[in-house]
Design a protein around this motif. Structure first.
Motif, short mmCIF file in Angstrom:
data_model
loop_
_atom_site.label_atom_id
_atom_site.label_comp_id
_atom_site.label_asym_id
_atom_site.label_seq_id
_atom_site.Cartn_x
_atom_site.Cartn_y
_atom_site.Cartn_z
N GLU A 146 -10.36 3.63 -13.22
CA GLU A 146 -10.08 4.21 -11.85
C GLU A 146 -11.38 4.17 -11.04
O GLU A 146 -11.56 3.61 -9.91
N ARG B 269 -11.32 1.70 -7.72
CA ARG B 269 -11.91 2.32 -6.40
C ARG B 269 -13.24 1.42 -5.70
O ARG B 269 -13.11 1.32 -4.56
N ASP C 139 -5.03 5.85 -2.36
CA ASP C 139 -5.10 7.25 -2.74
C ASP C 139 -5.46 7.43 -4.10
O ASP C 139 -5.17 6.32 -5.01
N ASP C 140 -5.52 8.74 -4.63
CA ASP C 140 -6.12 8.66 -6.08
C ASP C 140 -4.67 8.74 -6.70
O ASP C 140 -4.89 8.29 -8.23
N HIS C 141 -3.42 9.11 -6.32
CA HIS C 141 -2.34 8.85 -7.29
C HIS C 141 -1.98 7.14 -7.58
O HIS C 141 -1.67 6.96 -8.66
N VAL D 289 -4.14 4.93 -7.60
CA VAL D 289 -5.35 4.50 -8.30
C VAL D 289 -5.09 4.72 -9.73
O VAL D 289 -5.29 4.09 -10.66
N HIS D 290 -4.70 5.91 -9.89
CA HIS D 290 -4.41 6.52 -11.43
C HIS D 290 -3.37 5.86 -11.83
O HIS D 290 -3.49 5.27 -13.01
N ASP E 255 -0.41 3.71 -2.54
CA ASP E 255 -0.29 4.81 -3.20
C ASP E 255 0.68 5.07 -4.40
O ASP E 255 1.02 3.87 -4.83
#
Length: 382
Positions: A218, A222, A233-235, A237-238, A271
Motif C-alpha cells: 500500500e 501510494r 482512495d484508501d479502498h 489502494v488496499h 477507487d
C-alpha cells in the motif's frame, strides 16, 4: 537534471522500463543516461524517471535486508574502501535491481550493468572488467546464467582483483595477468541454488528478498500514485495491494491498469469499484491469482486429480516452460498454501480445491490415505 536509473531486462519492471543503449558485450553504463523528468512526456516516461527509489531510506519493505545492507555500506564509507561483494536473491520483481542501483548511489560510485545471459565467453567478462574504474559497482543480473568459463574468471577477479588474459593457442599460448582496481560486484539471482559454491562463497553479504506484506505494498502504491499524479482512495489502494501477490512490480503494473480503466470510464479516481472492475478485466481474481496461476491449479486438479505430478508434465499441460512455472507461479502458490512440492511431484491442497469450487476426489491431495497422508516406518512396533 536528475539521474534516471534504467530498468532491468524484465517486462513490467516495477519502477519502469528504460530505453537501453547496450555496449557490444551486452552491458551498458547505467549512469550514461540522464533524463530531465520535466522534459519527458507521458506517464510511462515519469515511471522510468521517478518511481525507482534512489536512496536506501526510501526503499519500502524488506526491513531486515535494508538494515543489513545499510550497515555494510556505512562501514565501507567510513573505511574509504569498496564494500564486500553483494549477492541479492529472491523471486522476480521484489527490488533486486533497485537495491543494486541504490548501492551505487549510496556509495556515490558509478555502476556498470549487465546480465549473466549476455556473458557467454570469458572474453566478454574480461572486456567489462578491464574497463571498470576504482570503486565502481558491477551489477550482474541473473548471475546464475553465466557461462562456466566466465564464472571461473570472475572467481579470480572478485578475490584477487586481477584476470589472466590468454593470448594465442596451443603450446604457444601465454597468460598475461591484468591487475584490476578494487570494485564491488552486486549479483542478483532468482535461483540462488544454481550458483556454484565457489562463486557463492566469494560474496561477503547475501540478502534474500521475500514477498511484501499488504501494508508495504500500500505504501508503494501510494508513492507511485503521487508521482504519477493519480488520484487514489484508501479502498482502491488496499484492493490493488491485496491482489498484487506480494510483489511491487505487479502492484505498480496493476495500479497503471486500474488508472487506465478509470480514465476510460470517466471517473479518473482509483477507487474500489474501479479496482474491482479493472482487475476482473485483466484476469486477476479476488485472491490475486492470474491466468498462469489458475491454469497451473486447474491443470493440477482437473487433469491430474490433484497430483502428484512432475514439473515438466505440469508445464506442458499449461503450455509454458518449466522454468516459468517454477520461478513465476510456484513460489507464490506454495507460499499461500495452494500447492505442495513433494519428492513425487506437485500436489494440490484443500485450499486449491475450494478456490476452484471443485470437490476433491477421495484418496487424493490431503484427503486421508492420499499422497500426503502420514505413514509409519515398517519396523515401528506400533
Amino acid at each position: 537534471m536528475t539521474d534516471a536509473y534504467p530498468g532491468n531486462a524484465y517486462p513490467g519492471d516495477p519502477y519502469g522500463d528504460a530505453a537501453i543503449d547496450r555496449e557490444s558485450d551486452g552491458s551498458f553504463d547505467a549512469n550514461a543516461r540522464i533524463v530531465d523528468p520535466a522534459a519527458v512526456e507521458g506517464d510511462e516516461g515519469r515511471v522510468e524517471a521517478a518511481l525507482r527509489p534512489r536512496r536506501l531510506e526510501d526503499f519500502p519493505g524488506q526491513p531486515r535486508v535494508r538494515e543489513q545492507l545499510a550497515l555494510v555500506l556505512e562501514a565501507a564509507r567510513r573505511r574509504g574502501a569498496p564494500p564486500d561483494h553483494i549477492l541479492l536473491s529472491g523471486p522476480p520483481g521484489l527490488g533486486k535491481t533497485t537495491l543494486a542501483m541504490i548501492t551505487a548511489a549510496e556509495l556515490e560510485a558509478p555502476i556498470r550493468v549487465t546480465s549473466g545471459p549476455a556473458i557467454q565467453h570469458a572474453g566478454d567478462l574480461a572486456s567489462i572488467l578491464s574497463s571498470l574504474t576504482e570503486g565502481e559497482v558491477l551489477f550482474l543480473d541473473e548471475i546464475h546464467r553465466m557461462s562456466r568459463a566466465a564464472e571461473e574468471m570472475l572467481y579470480l577477479a572478485m578475490e584477487d582483483f586481477r584476470v589472466d588474459i590468454v593470448v594465442g593457442k596451443g603450446p604457444g599460448a601465454t597468460a598475461i595477468p591484468l591487475e584490476l582496481p578494487p570494485f564491488t560486484v552486486v549479483g542478483a539471482t532468482t535461483r540462488a541454488g544454481l550458483l556454484p559454491a565457489p562463486l557463492r562463497d566469494r560474496f561477503g553479504f547475501t540478502g534474500h528478498l521475500d514477498f511484501y506484506d499488504t501494508g508495504d505494498l500500500e505504501a508503494i502504491i501510494r508513492r507511485s500514485a503521487t508521482l504519477l499524479e493519480i488520484e487514489a482512495d484508501d479502498h482502491g489502494v488496499h484492493e490493488i495491494a491485496r491482489r498484487s501477490r506480494g510483489t511491487p512490480r505487479i502492484a505498480n503494473r496493476l495500479l497503471r491498469r486500474v488508472r487506465d480503466w478509470a480514465q476510460v470510464h470517466g471517473s479518473h479516481v482509483v477507487d474500489l469499484a474501479a479496482a474491482e472492475a479493472a482487475l476482473a478485466l485483466f484476469d486477476v481474481d479476488a485472491s490475486g491469482l492470474d491466468r498462469l496461476d489458475r491454469g497451473v491449479l486447474e491443470a493440477l486438479c482437473r487433469r491430474f486429480a490433484g497430483g502428484p505430478v512432475g514439473l515438466s508434465t505440469l508445464a506442458v499441460a499449461v503450455g509454458e516452460e518449466p522454468d516459468t512455472v517454477e520461478t513465476v507461479a510456484e513460489p507464490y502458490l506454495v507460499r499461500e498454501g495452494y500447492m505442495i512440492r513433494t519428492p513425487r511431484g506437485r500436489v494440490a491442497t484443500t485450499r486449491t480445491w475450494e478456490h476452484l469450487g471443485l470437490e476433491p476426489p477421495a484418496g487424493t491431495g490431503e484427503a486421508p490415505g492420499g499422497p500426503m497422508a502420514p505413514t509409519l516406518p515398517l519396523d515401528d512396533p506400533s
